[in-house]
Scaffold this active site. Structure first.
Site, PDB file in Angstrom:
ATOM      1  N   ARG A  65     -22.697   1.950 -22.463  1.00 29.12           N
ATOM      2  CA  ARG A  65     -21.528   2.159 -23.336  1.00 29.12           C
ATOM      3  C   ARG A  65     -20.347   2.741 -22.573  1.00 29.12           C
ATOM      4  O   ARG A  65     -19.200   2.544 -22.961  1.00 29.12           O
ATOM      5  CB  ARG A  65     -21.926   3.048 -24.527  1.00 29.12           C
ATOM      6  CG  ARG A  65     -22.672   2.265 -25.590  1.00 29.12           C
ATOM      7  CD  ARG A  65     -23.408   3.160 -26.553  1.00 29.12           C
ATOM      8  NE  ARG A  65     -24.711   3.542 -26.031  1.00 29.12           N
ATOM      9  CZ  ARG A  65     -25.477   4.472 -26.559  1.00 29.12           C
ATOM     10  NH1 ARG A  65     -25.064   5.144 -27.608  1.00 29.12           N
ATOM     11  NH2 ARG A  65     -26.657   4.760 -26.026  1.00 29.12           N
ATOM     12  N   GLU A 102     -36.400  13.146 -21.719  1.00 24.71           N
ATOM     13  CA  GLU A 102     -37.352  13.954 -22.478  1.00 24.71           C
ATOM     14  C   GLU A 102     -38.790  13.607 -22.063  1.00 24.71           C
ATOM     15  O   GLU A 102     -39.629  14.474 -21.887  1.00 24.71           O
ATOM     16  CB  GLU A 102     -37.137  13.712 -23.970  1.00 24.71           C
ATOM     17  CG  GLU A 102     -37.678  14.847 -24.800  1.00 24.71           C
ATOM     18  CD  GLU A 102     -37.330  14.697 -26.251  1.00 24.71           C
ATOM     19  OE1 GLU A 102     -36.423  13.902 -26.561  1.00 24.71           O
ATOM     20  OE2 GLU A 102     -37.971  15.373 -27.069  1.00 24.71           O
TER      21      GLU A 102
END
Ligand code: AMP
Length: 182
Positions: A65, A102
């Site tokens: 993006r 994560e």
């Protein structure tokens, strides 16, 4: 320069999707912002506003993006664009940086000859959360000899501390809108 200006309400162009891609995460979807003629133009204008008078050689965007927004920012500033991509996507010699997600580790890369010693660069991405991705990008820029002017994001998730982490690295951070939570 502290000219008064009308700040448009960017929030209304961003779609929030609860529990995507997994429970507990609210995905901040900018496709609705990009699809709006007014939203896209206003977001790019707001991103470049502090840097109109700055000496900048390249705008650097992070896949994927960051390419859309960074490309528009580069065009608007009249500068070149340099991509930072996920591992294995760039065709020439690269330097890379691992960063923690994560679950597990990811890697971003930039062409080894893309940024020259002393080049002044502006980093652009859509969103800063933990700051892990941006910090890895900044390491790459600095290892390349680049001089980071600032990092600009449409969205900041301040509860995750990324913008604060970048400021502690001595980076000027520009964000347009904040959302609570993850
Ligand atoms: P981080 O490295 O934690 O700062 O994560 C930043 C990257 O992950 C950005 O490139 C974002 O596009 C993406 N990201 C992280 N959290 C979200 C979220 N809640 N909504 C949309 N994108 C996200």
């Amino acid at each position: 320069m502290n000219e008064p200006r009308n700040v448009f309400d960017i929030r209304r162009y961003i779609r929030s999707i609860p529990d995507y891609p997994k429970p507990g995460i609210i995905f901040r979807d900018i496709t609705t912002l990009l699809a709006s003629a007014h939203g896209l133009r206003a977001a790019v204008d707001e991103l470049i506003w502090p840097f109109l008078g700055e000496d900048i050689d390249y705008v650097i965007g992070i896949e994927a993006r960051g390419f859309i927004l960074g490309g528009a920012v580069a065009h608007e500033l009249g500068k070149g664009f340099v991509p930072i991509r996920k591992k294995g996507k760039l065709p020439w010699k690269v330097i890379g940086k691992d960063y923690e997600l994560e679950y597990g580790i990811d890697r971003i890369e930039v062409h080894a000859d893309a940024i020259g010693e002393g080049d002044r660069v502006l980093l652009v991405d859509d969103l800063i959360a933990t700051g892990g991705t941006a910090a890895a990008a900044i390491d790459l820029i600095r290892e390349s000899g680049g001089d980071l002017v600032a990092a600009a994001f449409v969205i900041d998730l301040p509860d995750l501390g990324g913008a604060g982490k970048l400021r502690q690295m001595g980076v000027k951070v520009h964000t347009l809108v904040e959302f609570e939570g993850e």
